[in-house]
Design an enzyme around this catalytic site. Structure first.
Site, PDB file in Angstrom:
ATOM      1  N   GLY A   1       0.823  -1.203   0.000  1.00  0.00           N
ATOM      2  CA  GLY A   1       0.000   0.000   0.000  1.00  0.00           C
ATOM      3  C   GLY A   1       0.855   1.249   0.000  1.00  0.00           C
TER       4      GLY A   1
ATOM      5  N   ALA B   1       8.193   4.155   4.903  1.00  0.00           N
ATOM      6  CA  ALA B   1       8.580   3.584   6.194  1.00  0.00           C
ATOM      7  C   ALA B   1       8.741   4.652   7.273  1.00  0.00           C
ATOM      8  CB  ALA B   1       9.885   2.799   6.033  1.00  0.00           C
TER       9      ALA B   1
ATOM     10  N   LYS C   1       4.692  -0.677  -9.696  1.00  0.00           N
ATOM     11  CA  LYS C   1       4.702   0.758  -9.375  1.00  0.00           C
ATOM     12  C   LYS C   1       6.116   1.291  -9.202  1.00  0.00           C
ATOM     13  CE  LYS C   1       5.688   0.451  -4.764  1.00  0.00           C
ATOM     14  NZ  LYS C   1       6.538   1.294  -3.897  1.00  0.00           N
TER      15      LYS C   1
ATOM     16  N   ASP D   1      -0.441   3.272  -4.054  1.00  0.00           N
ATOM     17  CA  ASP D   1       1.009   3.135  -3.950  1.00  0.00           C
ATOM     18  C   ASP D   1       1.709   3.773  -5.144  1.00  0.00           C
ATOM     19  OD1 ASP D   1       3.279   2.389  -2.628  1.00  0.00           O
ATOM     20  OD2 ASP D   1       3.066   0.241  -2.958  1.00  0.00           O
TER      21      ASP D   1
ATOM     22  N   ARG E   1      12.595   6.105  -3.057  1.00  0.00           N
ATOM     23  CA  ARG E   1      13.927   5.775  -3.566  1.00  0.00           C
ATOM     24  C   ARG E   1      13.901   5.544  -5.072  1.00  0.00           C
ATOM     25  NH1 ARG E   1      13.756   2.733   1.282  1.00  0.00           N
ATOM     26  NH2 ARG E   1      13.432   0.751   0.226  1.00  0.00           N
TER      27      ARG E   1
END
Length: 333
Positions: free
Chosen positions: A136, A140, A191, A244, A255
């Site tokens: 999802g 973090a 994604k 997402d 990233r």
């Protein structure tokens, strides 16, 4: 509930912190011995999640067997490309009734397997009924800071999905369930590739119009591959798909988008990866997802161009212009 979390990168650490804070007996396994020692001493993951104090009830180990011994739920949060060897090492230690969940987002190179397929090949087909894909729109760092976040647990087994939902849910971390595990897995893998494309566009200075188009057409690619793999279209309109995708293509903490931005600015992949401590799954996924699309006869032009930029030395600007000059056609989802 006793929970073992395998992988102490930023995402694994954040998820372990959630279930530990929810009162579960949680052990986090880290590959790096110095990371285990450091977290045990300071309750901070200085390598991957610096500056955030972890729950005092969270346990740490560098021994795989210790992490999963007696665990009712084992959560895999390692790079997809090391998953097969890791599972082989874990095979004799995981309880035969334990739920096996994965928050890893990728497709294995060579075999073109999803994590659930790897699990079944290594641990046996019976694992399919105990497997849950967790994915999802979640960074973090924001999860670890306790900022409101939503995620989906996908499984062929409704009871397993609900067990994971109950273990992770709290007032700032809401978990939905789905019966489409493969769709949840594919959303998380594809994604990352589209996020590299969006980053390339941003790095080239192409603007918001281009990024929005890449996100929208990237979603179409995700859905086409999903259909070929037996996933449900509705999954890609939800948290594991569009949710997402939007986050990863637009957020500064992404990233994969960062890799794309630097590629668009003219840096080489070798230089970019040398500067990064944490894994950008989309770099490997571009190769595996492109190969999977070719194998299944699925048209994924954005994915193909990202692959050509990463592995064929195609100039980023040329790749975008080639996308724009493709044959004209009706819009297809």
């Amino acid at each position: 509930m006793k929970i073992g979390v395998i992988g102490a990168g930023s995402w694994g650490t954040a998820l372990a912190n959630v279930v530990a804070a929810n009162g579960h007996d949680t052990t986090l396994w880290a590959y790096e011995p110095e990371l285990v020692t450091g977290m045990a001493a300071t309750r901070v993951n200085h390598l991957f999640l610096p500056g955030i104090e972890l729950h005092p009830g969270l346990n740490y180990t560098g021994a795989l067997a210790e992490a999963v011994s007696g665990a009712e739920l084992v959560l895999l949060v390692t790079p997809t490309q090391v998953m097969r060897n890791l599972l082989a090492d874990l095979a004799g230690s995981i309880a035969p009734t334990a739920i096996l969940a994965s928050a890893s987002k990728g497709i294995e190179l060579g075999t073109l397997c999803t994590v659930s397929q790897i699990c079944c090949q290594v641990l046996g087909d019976a694992v399919r009924e105990r497997f849950v894909a967790l994915s999802g729109p979640t960074f973090a760092k924001e999860v670890a800071l306790g900022l409101p976040s939503l995620i989906v647990a996908g499984s062929a087994n409704d009871a397993a999905a609900h067990t994971v939902q109950a273990a992770f849910s709290n007032p700032v971390f809401r978990v939905y369930t789905s019966d489409d595990a493969i769709g949840v897995e594919l959303g998380g893998a594809v994604k990352n590739v589209i996020a590299i494309a969006a980053g390339i566009s941003d790095g080239l200075g192409f603007g918001h119009n281009t990024r929005a188009a890449l996100i929208t057409r990237g979603l179409a690619e995700m859905k086409r591959l999903g259909r070929a793999m037996g996933a449900q279209d509705a999954t890609f309109a939800g948290l594991a798909g569009m949710g997402d995708l939007v986050l990863t293509c637009t957020g500064d903490l992404s990233r994969n988008r960062t890799v794309g931005v630097k590629l668009g600015q003219g840096l080489t992949l070798e230089v970019i990866m040398a500067e990064m401590r944490m894994v950008a799954e989309g770099v490997k996924s571009a190769e595996s997802v492109n190969a999977l699309a070719q194998k299944l006869g699925v048209e994924m032009p954005i994915t193909q161009k990202v692959y050509e930029i990463l592995y064929g030395n195609k100039p980023a600007r040329q790749a975008v212009l080639e996308l724009m000059s493709r044959d004209l056609k009706p819009e297809q989802a």
